[in-house]
Design a protein around this motif. Structure first.
Motif, PDB file in Angstrom:
ATOM      1  N   GLU A   1     -25.299  50.042  25.559  1.00 27.72           N
ATOM      2  CA  GLU A   1     -25.760  48.690  25.866  1.00 27.72           C
ATOM      3  C   GLU A   1     -26.964  48.688  26.646  1.00 27.72           C
ATOM      4  O   GLU A   1     -27.181  49.512  27.251  1.00 27.72           O
ATOM      5  CB  GLU A   1     -24.898  47.844  26.786  1.00 27.72           C
ATOM      6  CG  GLU A   1     -25.062  46.142  26.855  1.00 27.72           C
ATOM      7  CD  GLU A   1     -24.018  45.693  27.758  1.00 27.72           C
ATOM      8  OE1 GLU A   1     -24.226  44.497  27.938  1.00 27.72           O
ATOM      9  OE2 GLU A   1     -23.127  46.142  28.309  1.00 27.72           O
ATOM     10  N   LYS A   2     -27.891  47.915  25.815  1.00 23.10           N
ATOM     11  CA  LYS A   2     -29.378  47.643  26.598  1.00 23.10           C
ATOM     12  C   LYS A   2     -30.179  48.812  26.127  1.00 23.10           C
ATOM     13  O   LYS A   2     -31.416  48.907  26.613  1.00 23.10           O
ATOM     14  CB  LYS A   2     -29.408  47.544  28.106  1.00 23.10           C
ATOM     15  CG  LYS A   2     -28.704  46.380  28.699  1.00 23.10           C
ATOM     16  CD  LYS A   2     -28.722  46.283  30.154  1.00 23.10           C
ATOM     17  CE  LYS A   2     -28.021  44.801  30.708  1.00 23.10           C
ATOM     18  NZ  LYS A   2     -28.072  44.917  32.305  1.00 23.10           N
ATOM     19  N   LEU A   3     -29.833  49.538  25.070  1.00 16.98           N
ATOM     20  CA  LEU A   3     -31.072  50.553  24.755  1.00 16.98           C
ATOM     21  C   LEU A   3     -31.126  50.529  23.108  1.00 16.98           C
ATOM     22  O   LEU A   3     -30.358  49.976  22.523  1.00 16.98           O
ATOM     23  CB  LEU A   3     -30.312  51.950  24.988  1.00 16.98           C
ATOM     24  CG  LEU A   3     -30.134  52.822  25.999  1.00 16.98           C
ATOM     25  CD1 LEU A   3     -29.220  53.877  26.356  1.00 16.98           C
ATOM     26  CD2 LEU A   3     -31.434  52.505  27.034  1.00 16.98           C
ATOM     27  N   SER A   4     -32.120  50.429  22.851  1.00 21.25           N
ATOM     28  CA  SER A   4     -32.773  50.405  21.437  1.00 21.25           C
ATOM     29  C   SER A   4     -33.417  51.715  20.891  1.00 21.25           C
ATOM     30  O   SER A   4     -33.650  52.295  21.637  1.00 21.25           O
ATOM     31  CB  SER A   4     -33.555  49.273  21.211  1.00 21.25           C
ATOM     32  OG  SER A   4     -34.488  49.676  21.814  1.00 21.25           O
ATOM     33  N   LEU A   5     -33.399  52.062  19.543  1.00 17.56           N
ATOM     34  CA  LEU A   5     -33.826  53.053  19.087  1.00 17.56           C
ATOM     35  C   LEU A   5     -35.204  52.854  18.478  1.00 17.56           C
ATOM     36  O   LEU A   5     -35.402  51.945  17.502  1.00 17.56           O
ATOM     37  CB  LEU A   5     -32.910  53.603  17.726  1.00 17.56           C
ATOM     38  CG  LEU A   5     -33.059  55.138  17.588  1.00 17.56           C
ATOM     39  CD1 LEU A   5     -33.160  56.154  18.584  1.00 17.56           C
ATOM     40  CD2 LEU A   5     -32.050  55.403  16.291  1.00 17.56           C
ATOM     41  N   SER A   6     -36.123  53.525  18.582  1.00 19.01           N
ATOM     42  CA  SER A   6     -37.667  53.334  18.134  1.00 19.01           C
ATOM     43  C   SER A   6     -38.190  54.565  17.654  1.00 19.01           C
ATOM     44  O   SER A   6     -37.955  55.980  18.098  1.00 19.01           O
ATOM     45  CB  SER A   6     -38.533  52.631  19.087  1.00 19.01           C
ATOM     46  OG  SER A   6     -38.523  53.256  20.184  1.00 19.01           O
ATOM     47  N   ASN A   7     -39.309  54.651  16.884  1.00 15.30           N
ATOM     48  CA  ASN A   7     -40.024  55.703  16.627  1.00 15.30           C
ATOM     49  C   ASN A   7     -39.248  56.819  16.055  1.00 15.30           C
ATOM     50  O   ASN A   7     -39.364  58.063  16.135  1.00 15.30           O
ATOM     51  CB  ASN A   7     -40.923  56.313  17.739  1.00 15.30           C
ATOM     52  CG  ASN A   7     -42.022  55.404  18.381  1.00 15.30           C
ATOM     53  OD1 ASN A   7     -42.237  54.243  17.729  1.00 15.30           O
ATOM     54  ND2 ASN A   7     -42.118  55.446  19.502  1.00 15.30           N
ATOM     55  N   THR A   8     -38.456  56.457  15.058  1.00 17.65           N
ATOM     56  CA  THR A   8     -37.777  57.583  14.573  1.00 17.65           C
ATOM     57  C   THR A   8     -38.533  58.120  13.139  1.00 17.65           C
ATOM     58  O   THR A   8     -39.069  57.563  12.582  1.00 17.65           O
ATOM     59  CB  THR A   8     -36.223  56.673  13.678  1.00 17.65           C
ATOM     60  OG1 THR A   8     -36.944  55.592  12.840  1.00 17.65           O
ATOM     61  CG2 THR A   8     -35.359  56.019  14.707  1.00 17.65           C
ATOM     62  N   VAL A   9     -38.101  59.336  13.243  1.00 15.28           N
ATOM     63  CA  VAL A   9     -38.971  60.418  12.315  1.00 15.28           C
ATOM     64  C   VAL A   9     -38.082  61.299  11.815  1.00 15.28           C
ATOM     65  O   VAL A   9     -37.562  62.133  12.829  1.00 15.28           O
ATOM     66  CB  VAL A   9     -40.282  60.899  12.799  1.00 15.28           C
ATOM     67  CG1 VAL A   9     -40.819  61.818  11.783  1.00 15.28           C
ATOM     68  CG2 VAL A   9     -41.123  59.734  13.355  1.00 15.28           C
ATOM     69  N   LEU A  10     -38.188  61.770  10.554  1.00 15.76           N
ATOM     70  CA  LEU A  10     -37.250  62.959   9.984  1.00 15.76           C
ATOM     71  C   LEU A  10     -38.433  64.016   9.695  1.00 15.76           C
ATOM     72  O   LEU A  10     -39.536  63.585   8.790  1.00 15.76           O
ATOM     73  CB  LEU A  10     -36.622  62.691   8.908  1.00 15.76           C
ATOM     74  CG  LEU A  10     -35.151  62.077   9.035  1.00 15.76           C
ATOM     75  CD1 LEU A  10     -34.562  61.746   7.480  1.00 15.76           C
ATOM     76  CD2 LEU A  10     -34.246  62.909   9.626  1.00 15.76           C
ATOM     77  N   GLU A  11     -38.516  65.061  10.091  1.00 14.23           N
ATOM     78  CA  GLU A  11     -39.330  65.940   9.706  1.00 14.23           C
ATOM     79  C   GLU A  11     -38.493  67.511   9.428  1.00 14.23           C
ATOM     80  O   GLU A  11     -37.859  68.001  10.113  1.00 14.23           O
ATOM     81  CB  GLU A  11     -40.137  66.484  10.979  1.00 14.23           C
ATOM     82  CG  GLU A  11     -41.131  67.711  10.756  1.00 14.23           C
ATOM     83  CD  GLU A  11     -42.275  67.119   9.760  1.00 14.23           C
ATOM     84  OE1 GLU A  11     -42.662  68.040   8.902  1.00 14.23           O
ATOM     85  OE2 GLU A  11     -42.670  65.997   9.814  1.00 14.23           O
ATOM     86  N   PRO A  12     -38.806  67.925   7.834  1.00 11.47           N
ATOM     87  CA  PRO A  12     -39.446  67.421   7.071  1.00 11.47           C
ATOM     88  C   PRO A  12     -38.806  65.854   6.565  1.00 11.47           C
ATOM     89  O   PRO A  12     -37.798  65.845   6.820  1.00 11.47           O
ATOM     90  CB  PRO A  12     -39.642  68.264   5.912  1.00 11.47           C
ATOM     91  CG  PRO A  12     -38.276  68.862   6.039  1.00 11.47           C
ATOM     92  CD  PRO A  12     -38.119  69.109   7.340  1.00 11.47           C
TER      93      PRO A  12
END
Length: 306
Positions: free
Chosen positions: A144-155
């Motif tokens: 609760e109260k957390l969000s996910l941002s700047n998601t990147v898959l490499e490669p």
């Protein structure tokens, strides 16, 4: 003399018993029995071909022979190699392969009565490859109260090969779902590709990483005047801004001890190795796993590098 005759009689009895046992064992082991043996098939494909349909991977041999050899043959691990280059000299896409009973190596006296199946249908297709983007998938829920941002898959994409008809329809490849509960306190995790068909293969081994940021939806703790540290090989770095403020989401069990929180939070300015002169640098916040960032102020600073 009597003693010698007695010993001779006993010896004859012993020999008779031994011969009887020997003959009994011999007859028992030479008795003909029937049993089944499953054998694994191993295919050698033409270099430019793949299976269009999953082939038979096992055949069953119905065998008859002396009981003495049954256990040895039944427990033995056998493989039959089927070279499709030889079996399909005309380079057809659909054809059949006959299993020759003589391909199974058996002891003297054992014979193969039949093979099931005796003929194997083979369907081949031209091999093709394609570079395909990866698709993120998630499972579960964030705390609760957390969000996910700047998601990147490499490669962000991989090269896949398989049957031409399958490759032509392939638009993207999913990764195995990322468990959101496991992301707390981390910023990068390894992930695996979830190939949608067993006939598809990656052209090489890929070390795929999922990078992200966990951001607090709201703050319950603020730290001001945190000293900014410089990460650089250069010793002469100047900036008019020396401190930063951060807004954090801190668990209730930790928030009671303010000094412990402030001692574990660090603000860094990561200076590029080749940077010179006056440049703008983003600030990074290093936090313990249980604490999450909502905001940093300022987000960037101007530095002079000599």
């Amino acid at each position: 003399m009597k003693m010698r005759n007695r010993m001779k009689k006993h010896s004859l009895k012993f020999i008779s018993i031994f011969l009887s046992l020997f003959l009994w064992v011999y007859v028992l082991n030479s008795e003909k029995v029937k049993f089944e043996k499953t054998v694994t098939l191993e295919y050698i494909l033409p270099v430019d071909m793949m299976f269009a349909a999953k082939p038979q991977h096992e055949v069953t041999f119905m065998i008859e022979g002396p009981r003495a050899f049954v256990r040895t043959v039944a427990e033995r691990e056998d493989r039959l190699v089927i070279d499709l280059n030889r079996a399909n000299a005309r380079r057809q896409l659909n054809f059949t392969v006959d299993i020759n009973p003589a391909q199974l190596n058996l002891p003297f006296g054992m014979v193969v009565e039949r093979v099931l199946p005796r003929r194997l249908p083979i369907k081949l297709e031209k091999k093709a490859s394609k570079i395909v983007p990866l698709k993120l998938q998630f499972a579960g829920h964030l705390p609760e109260k957390l969000s996910l941002s700047n998601t990147v898959l490499e490669p962000s994409e991989v090269e896949v090969y398989g049957p031409r008809s399958l490759i032509s329809k392939l638009k993207e490849i999913p990764i195995k779902p990322v468990e959101l509960e496991s992301l707390t306190g981390l910023n990068q995790v390894p992930v695996e590709v979830a190939l949608p068909d067993e006939r598809l293969t990656l052209t090489s081994g890929y070390d795929i990483k999922f990078s992200y940021q966990l951001k607090a939806a709201s703050a319950n703790f603020t730290l001001k005047d945190l000293p900014i540290k410089f990460l650089s090989h250069s010793r002469k770095i100047n900036s008019s801004v020396k401190t930063a403020s951060v807004k954090l989401l801190v668990p209730d069990k930790i928030i009671k001890n303010r000094s412990n929180v402030s001692s574990t939070v660090q603000v860094w300015a990561d200076i590029p190795d080749d940077a010179r002169g006056r440049i703008e640098v983003p600030l990074k916040v290093v936090l313990p796993p249980s604490i999450h960032l909502l905001e940093i102020s300022p987000k960037t600073i101007i530095v002079n590098i000599q």
